[in-house]
Design a protein around this motif. Structure first.
Motif, mmCIF file in Angstrom:
data_model
loop_
_atom_site.group_PDB
_atom_site.id
_atom_site.type_symbol
_atom_site.label_atom_id
_atom_site.label_comp_id
_atom_site.label_asym_id
_atom_site.label_seq_id
_atom_site.Cartn_x
_atom_site.Cartn_y
_atom_site.Cartn_z
ATOM 1 N N ILE A 14 0.712 -1.245 -0.096
ATOM 2 C CA ILE A 14 0.105 -0.018 0.047
ATOM 3 C C ILE A 14 0.805 1.159 0.111
ATOM 4 C CG2 ILE A 14 -1.572 1.444 1.237
ATOM 5 C CD1 ILE A 14 -2.955 -1.360 2.118
ATOM 6 N N TRP A 15 2.062 1.462 0.850
ATOM 7 C CA TRP A 15 2.824 2.409 0.770
ATOM 8 C C TRP A 15 3.436 2.691 -0.235
ATOM 9 C CZ3 TRP A 15 3.932 6.362 4.059
ATOM 10 C CH2 TRP A 15 4.960 7.110 3.934
ATOM 11 N N GLY A 16 3.812 1.712 -1.034
ATOM 12 C CA GLY A 16 4.581 1.687 -2.404
ATOM 13 C C GLY A 16 3.487 1.988 -3.611
ATOM 14 N N ARG A 17 2.355 1.647 -3.302
ATOM 15 C CA ARG A 17 1.582 1.991 -4.442
ATOM 16 C C ARG A 17 1.133 3.295 -4.354
ATOM 17 N NH1 ARG A 17 -4.422 -0.522 -5.454
ATOM 18 N NH2 ARG A 17 -4.592 0.161 -7.764
ATOM 19 N N TYR A 18 0.914 3.804 -3.012
ATOM 20 C CA TYR A 18 0.237 5.237 -2.916
ATOM 21 C C TYR A 18 1.525 6.240 -2.567
ATOM 22 C CZ TYR A 18 -4.346 3.076 -2.673
ATOM 23 O OH TYR A 18 -5.558 2.359 -2.996
ATOM 24 N N ASN A 19 2.557 5.829 -2.706
ATOM 25 C CA ASN A 19 3.980 6.671 -2.498
ATOM 26 C C ASN A 19 3.625 7.644 -1.370
ATOM 27 O OD1 ASN A 19 6.217 7.345 -3.264
ATOM 28 N ND2 ASN A 19 5.497 9.138 -4.382
ATOM 29 N N ASP A 27 -7.783 7.480 -3.108
ATOM 30 C CA ASP A 27 -9.015 6.407 -3.862
ATOM 31 C C ASP A 27 -10.465 7.191 -4.078
ATOM 32 O OD1 ASP A 27 -7.543 4.146 -3.287
ATOM 33 O OD2 ASP A 27 -8.523 3.639 -1.210
ATOM 34 N N ASN A 28 -10.343 8.362 -3.548
ATOM 35 C CA ASN A 28 -11.403 9.258 -4.224
ATOM 36 C C ASN A 28 -11.217 9.721 -5.376
ATOM 37 O OD1 ASN A 28 -12.553 9.638 -1.572
ATOM 38 N ND2 ASN A 28 -11.584 11.395 -1.012
ATOM 39 N N PHE A 29 -10.014 9.798 -6.123
ATOM 40 C CA PHE A 29 -9.922 10.123 -7.524
ATOM 41 C C PHE A 29 -10.077 8.713 -8.148
ATOM 42 C CE2 PHE A 29 -8.122 13.902 -5.713
ATOM 43 C CZ PHE A 29 -8.502 14.756 -6.635
ATOM 44 N N GLY A 30 -9.446 7.409 -7.484
ATOM 45 C CA GLY A 30 -9.691 6.175 -8.060
ATOM 46 C C GLY A 30 -11.264 5.690 -8.212
ATOM 47 N N ALA A 31 -12.053 6.274 -7.305
ATOM 48 C CA ALA A 31 -13.443 5.824 -7.566
ATOM 49 C C ALA A 31 -14.205 6.612 -8.793
ATOM 50 C CB ALA A 31 -14.372 6.433 -6.405
ATOM 51 N N MET A 32 -13.517 7.766 -9.182
ATOM 52 C CA MET A 32 -13.887 8.392 -10.615
ATOM 53 C C MET A 32 -13.368 7.535 -11.611
ATOM 54 S SD MET A 32 -13.019 12.333 -9.729
ATOM 55 C CE MET A 32 -13.106 12.731 -8.056
ATOM 56 N N GLY A 33 -12.709 6.590 -11.397
ATOM 57 C CA GLY A 33 -12.124 5.732 -12.851
ATOM 58 C C GLY A 33 -10.614 6.039 -13.232
ATOM 59 N N PHE A 34 -10.061 6.849 -12.154
ATOM 60 C CA PHE A 34 -8.611 7.102 -12.409
ATOM 61 C C PHE A 34 -7.676 5.974 -11.954
ATOM 62 C CE2 PHE A 34 -10.569 11.337 -12.644
ATOM 63 C CZ PHE A 34 -10.611 11.590 -14.128
ATOM 64 N N GLN A 35 -6.545 5.946 -12.501
ATOM 65 C CA GLN A 35 -5.519 4.816 -12.216
ATOM 66 C C GLN A 35 -4.805 5.182 -11.061
ATOM 67 O OE1 GLN A 35 -5.756 1.235 -13.058
ATOM 68 N NE2 GLN A 35 -7.581 2.598 -14.192
ATOM 69 N N VAL A 36 -4.558 4.381 -9.908
ATOM 70 C CA VAL A 36 -3.485 5.041 -8.775
ATOM 71 C C VAL A 36 -2.224 5.884 -9.339
ATOM 72 C CG1 VAL A 36 -2.339 4.411 -6.738
ATOM 73 C CG2 VAL A 36 -4.804 3.636 -7.156
ATOM 74 N N PRO A 37 -1.557 4.970 -10.185
ATOM 75 C CA PRO A 37 0.021 5.626 -10.650
ATOM 76 C C PRO A 37 -0.114 6.969 -11.250
ATOM 77 C CG PRO A 37 -0.202 3.320 -11.288
ATOM 78 C CD PRO A 37 -1.748 3.612 -10.753
ATOM 79 N N ASP A 38 -1.341 7.207 -11.821
ATOM 80 C CA ASP A 38 -1.493 8.598 -12.682
ATOM 81 C C ASP A 38 -1.801 9.565 -11.498
ATOM 82 O OD1 ASP A 38 -1.200 7.394 -15.139
ATOM 83 O OD2 ASP A 38 -3.191 6.943 -15.315
ATOM 84 N N ILE A 39 -2.777 9.138 -10.635
ATOM 85 C CA ILE A 39 -3.014 9.936 -9.561
ATOM 86 C C ILE A 39 -1.952 10.427 -8.711
ATOM 87 C CG2 ILE A 39 -4.549 10.273 -7.301
ATOM 88 C CD1 ILE A 39 -6.335 7.841 -8.768
ATOM 89 N N VAL A 40 -1.068 9.401 -8.215
ATOM 90 C CA VAL A 40 0.157 9.697 -7.477
ATOM 91 C C VAL A 40 1.156 10.537 -8.151
ATOM 92 C CG1 VAL A 40 1.964 8.430 -6.454
ATOM 93 C CG2 VAL A 40 -0.330 7.532 -5.924
#
Length: 71
Positions: A14-19, A27-40
């Protein structure tokens, strides 16, 4: 000196994925359909602190615009 004992490899993933960013924020942006690496990546580009637990309206608008533009 700070000593942290990690008891679970799940925490490391989790720490690595969410940096280090707040999982709920990402996860709020992930719920909109965006990918975690792009959000981070965009959080870092915009200058969001890893200590932030909420964003102001302007930051949300900027992040959404960048995610939608695929920047």
């Amino acid at each position: 000196m700070i000593h942290i004992q990690i008891r679970s490899s799940k925490y490391i993933l989790i720490w690595g994925r969410y940096n280090g960013y707040d999982k709920g924020l990402v996860d709020n942006f992930g719920a909109m359909g965006f990918q975690v690496p792009d959000i981070v990546r965009i959080f870092a580009e915009v200058g969001i602190s890893q200590r932030s637990h909420q964003l102001d309206e302007g930051q949300v608008d900027d992040i959404c615009a960048r995610l939608l533009a695929g920047v």
